[in-house]
Design a protein around this motif. Sequence first.
Motif, PDB file in Angstrom:
ATOM      1  N   ARG A 111      10.932 -11.211 -16.815  1.00  0.00           N
ATOM      2  CA  ARG A 111      12.292 -10.603 -16.873  1.00  0.00           C
ATOM      3  C   ARG A 111      11.983  -9.459 -18.087  1.00  0.00           C
ATOM      4  O   ARG A 111      12.420  -9.682 -19.214  1.00  0.00           O
ATOM      5  N   ARG A 112      11.124  -8.483 -17.685  1.00  0.00           N
ATOM      6  CA  ARG A 112      10.671  -7.543 -19.027  1.00  0.00           C
ATOM      7  C   ARG A 112      11.565  -6.397 -18.852  1.00  0.00           C
ATOM      8  O   ARG A 112      11.915  -5.884 -18.143  1.00  0.00           O
ATOM      9  N   ILE A 113      11.788  -5.990 -20.191  1.00  0.00           N
ATOM     10  CA  ILE A 113      12.754  -4.683 -20.200  1.00  0.00           C
ATOM     11  C   ILE A 113      11.762  -3.717 -20.715  1.00  0.00           C
ATOM     12  O   ILE A 113      11.680  -2.573 -19.888  1.00  0.00           O
ATOM     13  N   CYS A 114      10.731  -4.140 -21.502  1.00  0.00           N
ATOM     14  CA  CYS A 114       9.436  -2.972 -21.720  1.00  0.00           C
ATOM     15  C   CYS A 114       8.505  -3.612 -22.450  1.00  0.00           C
ATOM     16  O   CYS A 114       8.534  -4.604 -22.942  1.00  0.00           O
ATOM     17  N   ARG A 115       7.305  -2.822 -22.902  1.00  0.00           N
ATOM     18  CA  ARG A 115       6.387  -3.181 -23.388  1.00  0.00           C
ATOM     19  C   ARG A 115       6.096  -2.162 -24.676  1.00  0.00           C
ATOM     20  O   ARG A 115       6.146  -0.902 -24.380  1.00  0.00           O
TER      21      ARG A 115
END
Length: 371
Positions: A318-322
């Motif tokens: 559940r990635r928003i950003c890196r």
Amino acid sequence: MEIVEKLNALSAKLQSIQATIQTEEATKNALVMPFIQSVLGYDVFDPHEVVPEFTCDVGTKKGEKIDYAILKNDEVQILIECKKLGETLNVNHASQLFRYFHVTTARISILTNGRHYKFFTDLDAVNKMDEKPFLELDLLDLDEHVIPELAKLTKTAFDLESIINSAEELKYISQIKKQLANEFTLPSEALVKLICARVYDGIVTQKVREQFTALTRKAMVQFLNDQINDRLKNALHGTSPALLAPAAAHTPAQAPTLAPSEASGDADGDHAVETTLEELEGFHIVRAIVRKVIDVKRVHYRDTQSYFGILVDDNNRRRICRLHFNRSQKYIGLMDEHRVEKRHPINGLDDIYAFTTALRNAAKQYTEESI
């Protein structure tokens, strides 16, 4: 401020051409002369203002040249020595500046490689250039605190007295900030000893010292997180959209635990990860942006040696950003429709706000998914 726009333009130019610059002459033509002309405002083609290859015999040194001398009222005010882009700058590179400084009317000298600019004066001894700069500028990592002081060196606002008066304070503030950054990364033995003496009643053994080294670093990072939370909270109550998008405020107590030792574990198996202050501030910016669509208590981070991931529910899926902040060119990584990361170059933390819509959309999908 006009000087900020010019610095940003030169910074963008540097990013686009740095791979092609291989010589000192190319560094001068592509970066240093535009800095003198555009940022400082001196006409590089007018010998009454800028003298390239400035010559002044010094003792037994005859015909030695300095790269540029900037004049005002026919007197030398600033000396500039250039090195090739990418070359490390230190006092060993400034031997000509040292020699010229005491035989000209210049009170300011600059050592540069086109990206980094180090500004010197004579605080320690009259007419003798200091070994440590009072001001430093990095075109790829612009510091807002440097801008007002740099403006004093421009042609239209040249104020030597004001520069010299503030130089000592600037010099020591710069050195103190570097020491503080070192302490946040790895607390010194002296700091740990001081902390132990004030909070620990037992005998300070080697084991206790090692324990308090880790605890001191953890406490400092958490303290910094609290300060950032307070700043974000105050900004959310304000009216400035440049700081944060309008949204409901939250108290610092609602923030997830952010200690690096608890957040650095990752499926990639990275160890001994150093979470930087810039990464933490980036995390808080992203969290402030997405709070409009998701409960911020669900937003966490995991730091690795390759990237700084911001996730929902501390779940890698559940990635928003890196955030890729481990190199001179920074990137924010966002997932495309095929769940493949696409990196977007950014110049600093403020650029994260340009991706507000994408970040909120990324967070919102996990809200809908969990319903």
